[in-house]
Design a protein around this motif. Structure first.
Motif, mmCIF file in Angstrom:
data_model
loop_
_atom_site.group_PDB
_atom_site.id
_atom_site.type_symbol
_atom_site.label_atom_id
_atom_site.label_comp_id
_atom_site.label_asym_id
_atom_site.label_seq_id
_atom_site.Cartn_x
_atom_site.Cartn_y
_atom_site.Cartn_z
ATOM 1 N N PRO A 64 56.303 62.691 -24.758
ATOM 2 C CA PRO A 64 57.187 61.909 -24.350
ATOM 3 C C PRO A 64 58.028 62.460 -23.044
ATOM 4 O O PRO A 64 58.481 61.630 -22.283
ATOM 5 C CB PRO A 64 58.313 61.743 -25.645
ATOM 6 C CG PRO A 64 57.910 63.009 -26.431
ATOM 7 C CD PRO A 64 56.380 63.185 -26.400
ATOM 8 N N SER A 65 57.855 63.637 -22.595
ATOM 9 C CA SER A 65 58.655 63.941 -21.551
ATOM 10 C C SER A 65 58.102 65.372 -20.734
ATOM 11 O O SER A 65 57.450 66.075 -21.528
ATOM 12 C CB SER A 65 60.049 64.079 -21.879
ATOM 13 O OG SER A 65 60.435 65.166 -22.577
ATOM 14 N N HIS A 68 58.322 68.603 -22.854
ATOM 15 C CA HIS A 68 57.058 68.388 -24.006
ATOM 16 C C HIS A 68 55.908 68.933 -23.476
ATOM 17 O O HIS A 68 55.086 69.695 -24.124
ATOM 18 C CB HIS A 68 57.025 67.157 -24.728
ATOM 19 C CG HIS A 68 58.177 66.556 -25.763
ATOM 20 N ND1 HIS A 68 59.086 65.908 -24.876
ATOM 21 C CD2 HIS A 68 58.696 66.832 -26.656
ATOM 22 C CE1 HIS A 68 60.214 65.836 -25.683
ATOM 23 N NE2 HIS A 68 59.814 66.143 -26.914
ATOM 24 N N SER A 94 50.795 61.463 -20.260
ATOM 25 C CA SER A 94 52.552 61.108 -20.324
ATOM 26 C C SER A 94 52.761 60.823 -19.292
ATOM 27 O O SER A 94 52.161 61.127 -18.030
ATOM 28 C CB SER A 94 52.823 62.784 -20.554
ATOM 29 O OG SER A 94 52.035 63.533 -21.711
ATOM 30 N N LEU A 243 63.713 53.234 -21.530
ATOM 31 C CA LEU A 243 62.380 53.642 -20.937
ATOM 32 C C LEU A 243 62.362 53.381 -19.325
ATOM 33 O O LEU A 243 62.176 54.331 -18.591
ATOM 34 C CB LEU A 243 61.015 52.713 -21.718
ATOM 35 C CG LEU A 243 60.791 53.350 -22.862
ATOM 36 C CD1 LEU A 243 59.717 52.222 -23.555
ATOM 37 C CD2 LEU A 243 60.320 54.567 -22.940
ATOM 38 N N LYS A 246 64.547 56.058 -17.859
ATOM 39 C CA LYS A 246 63.738 57.442 -17.994
ATOM 40 C C LYS A 246 62.897 57.332 -16.770
ATOM 41 O O LYS A 246 62.802 58.329 -15.966
ATOM 42 C CB LYS A 246 62.890 57.493 -19.188
ATOM 43 C CG LYS A 246 62.020 58.989 -19.150
ATOM 44 C CD LYS A 246 60.825 58.752 -20.065
ATOM 45 C CE LYS A 246 59.724 59.592 -19.520
ATOM 46 N NZ LYS A 246 58.399 59.503 -20.215
#
Lengths: 303, 303, 303, 303
Positions: A64-65, A68, A94, A243, A246
């Motif tokens: 996710p980011s 991670h 990712s 999203l 982000k």
């Protein structure tokens, strides 16, 4: 996303297949889904990233980011980097900070293995239908070619964008432009409608003129202009405001890293940040910016 | 624009033709240009707007801004309104404030004549080649149909946008969206290039993805991506920053009139306002926002 | 505003006093309020602007917007301009478009009378307490001096800002800067608080540093930092979002008229425009931008 | 900055004094400057951060950016962290990313030493005159008190802002607000002047009204309004555009870290980013945004 991508990959490749997720339930669900084929084509599952790296030469990650990715690739004893050797090939799908992506790949390569970034566009639907676009940052054509067969099982458009990190760059460039043009279309459609124009007619005029863009033509944010887009379904489904917040945040970070000016991009980021925190908009598609602009106190029972 | 539009119209219609310009030289130049055909097809010229209105039933105006339109149509003894009767049909192709346009047309209609707004897009090139798009605000289909034959001699795409003023609305909506998406493409291309992407490749990725828009695909602002666009010719020709400043100013006015929110539109207006005052950019095409973003002190001799 | 200003003026001047309002109820209410003093000091009331102009040499107007001023001063048989003579002195305290203000005053002066613009700041409270600031645009010092005694009965700070229209200019300049700095303080306080700072301490640091401004020191938008400001009273009272939307709209108009760039000003205008249409914010004080920024979906029952 | 701060500290404290700079010339220059007092009060100099940490219990650092702080404190064998013990007290006066600051301090504290962040405001002048403001993030009052005597030798205003990182937060909050209000004042002054107001009079009106802020009153960006500020000295001296670009970049980073919306802050960052790259503005004071707004092609020989 990762789950659906893995589904397609498992069904299409011949080589042994190993899965890992920090969430044990996801692993079990995957195995259960494919239980009818397990006899001919087993699914191995690992208990840690390092175990994946030890058992598989080609590793695909979907996280996710940035933190991670740093964690799974580099941090701690169980991370991928501790399990790789010179045959390892790591593909990270990712969507993360392009500078982090570059650093992680370089550390893998410094250890003698190969790594690329390959973020995707196309959403859950594209993941399911294996029609994703992969934007690949690879430091050599060989790396790109090595990834291609795997990515082709999960997507239909595999683009080599340049060196390490350029997959991330391409992805956030596209999404920043998408955010700007979506807000632009929403402002424009709202302005025209407030001034008395019929929405479909206005959309048609834009779409045959120089204002035309994907957001006006394929994904118009004004309800009723197009069927089967989120704006015509109460802004449900699609690509959520959080999203987009982000992805535009990654664009702002990249702009600061590269000393680039992005005036509309910076505001688009703030608007999606705010929208993703506003009551009634947290889970809506990013085209709901139209509804927000159009919001008015007379519609007290709107939500 | 008006000169070139009149050229096409004169050559294609059979009816008597009357011209007027506040600048006598323009009238003489027009007559001189057509002197070879004057024998078969005379050109009358008037000395004032009122004279045009008295002698012609169909009047087409092309003026630079709202105050000019108010002046020529309404103010003073020599204005058009004082020469019209119930057979008069007035077509204003100026791009002006939609509220002024509506008011002027209504005053004409109140006197028993008919009036429509029909601003154009397509630029000088379109005016010359008779390929303009006319966006028509007409209160009845009859008015639209009545204008169509005349406009068809000067353009190839004649769109009925709705009631009075909607021609103006459609025009400024399109151009506001164009301004936003052009700035968005410029920011995006610059960001990607600063981060190491090859410009043509980045443009291709955008153009096959959701960031695609007219400004990325047909009129890319990054030099070298497309041939024959202003960005590849030192930003010369095309649609100037000050014209874009004017059109977005009309959009801001319309947004305030209709209580519509246009956040990116408002900034786009300010950026084009500033660009049209910045040394080296006053006469450049509106895609030169890319160069401005990319500007750096190391290029001291850039201009 | 006008009602409370008239109250003060009536009580303090000796000359005969004439009132007019398009709303007859307001006239009756005013007379009723002062009925105890009517015997010594009568209140005349007019039935139209022209009647006021005929009976009074000094006329003070307080109207909501530019079209109202144009209507009352210039349009129709009953307007002020038709009742003035060379002894007339017209003071307009409305906050309106500076270009309209200039035009109206010039038309009055062209008829041989005198006119000035004198918009106010200080709000309802200042109107009631006769502590308003008057920003005066007057083409001569004599005009300013002539107005001073009257304005002094209603305010305590009477400033000559320059020629005609500069009263309006000063007013909208101040309010545009106020809008920008209020949003700036709201963003800053919210950012600091989200990062863990105690609000009063943060406000103190700003107020002893270069970030200090009226909005941080006297009217802090973060609840609890100051007593007795709207932010500590559920954003009630004060200066509403729709009034700030109106004043910043005038600033944007003035910027376009003068070809000035106002990037933050243009966004401030759009934010207040949007806020004045957002459920729960229409009637709140303009410092409620803090709450909007701080809004979060977890507070579903906030309103 | 660091050099001038060290000057004051050396002259005022009794304890032995150790200096280190990666640039050997700076060390020699410092020693040369104080050669007259070296007999009574020696200056030791170290060859690496670790040597400083080993020899001094209290260490004060002043570094240009986050990566420098991470490098000097944490990375490599020669970094500070490898030389500390439980008596060590580390004060970082650099202005850096608040999240990095927190992480670095925590790592120091995890090793048994104490650390605080203490960025400054007041500029080179304040560093020289020992009138800086120190904004201190310290996890205990004891840490704050322990730092106070040292900081008091270099500044006159020492504020405890809260836990670790809050010194950085306070600093960037103030500077973001300063950037916004400076741009706001510049837009406002420019708008008023374009509309015909006398600059000093406009400044006076703002400064007695609700638009008042430090940037209008103490540091007005319009040339000639105040003596002895950069705007009256060709925007030389003061706080450069690139420094403001850096500080607002930290604010944007902090906003993204904390999910805070900063719409004007984000644009201010982009404007200062662009200004710091624009020919003629790279080295100017941040109030030069006024000149940029006011720039016009007619003044071709302006620079």
């Amino acid at each position: 996303m990762g789950f659906k991508m893995a589904n397609n990959l498992y069904q299409k490749i011949d080589s042994p297949f190993i899965i890992y997720d920090i969430n044990q339930v996801a692993i079990e669900k995957f195995i259960f889904l494919h239980k009818s084929t397990l006899f001919q084509k087993p699914i191995l599952h690992a208990n840690s990233p390092i175990e994946v790296a030890r058992k598989a030469s080609t590793v695909i990650t979907m996280l996710p980011s940035s933190p991670h990715v740093e964690n799974v690739y580099l941090e701690g004893q169980d991370s991928l980097i501790n399990g790789i050797d010179e045959n390892s090939f790591l593909i990270d799908s990712s969507t993360i900070d392009q500078s982090v992506s570059k650093q992680v790949s370089k550390k893998i390569i410094d250890k003698g293995a190969r790594a690329i970034d390959a973020p995707v566009s196309g959403g859950i639907g594209g993941a399911e239908a294996a029609t994703l676009t992969f934007m690949v940052g690879a430091s050599t054509p060989e790396d790109f070619n090595r990834a291609n067969p795997y990515l082709s099982h999960m997507g239909k458009n595999i683009v080599h964008c340049g060196g390490l990190g350029t997959g991330q760059t391409a992805k956030i460039c596209n999404n920043m432009l998408l955010a700007i043009s979506m807000i632009g279309v929403a402002e424009t459609m709202n302005l025209g409608v407030q001034l008395g124009m019929e929405p479909k007619l206005l959309a048609n005029i834009l779409n045959t003129s120089s204002g035309k863009c994907w957001s006006s033509e394929i994904y118009n944010p004004c309800p009723g202009v197009l069927p089967n887009v989120p704006s015509s379904k109460n802004y449900e489904g699609g690509f959520g405001n959080s999203l987009m917040a982000k992805d535009t945040r990654l664009a702002v970070k990249a702009a600061n890293d590269s000393n680039s000016t992005i005036i509309l991009g910076a505001i688009a980021q703030q608007l999606y940040n705010q929208l993703s925190k506003t009551a009634g908009y947290e889970k809506k598609d990013f085209s709901s910016i139209y509804r927000w602009l159009n919001e008015s106190s007379s519609n007290d029972n709107k939500y």
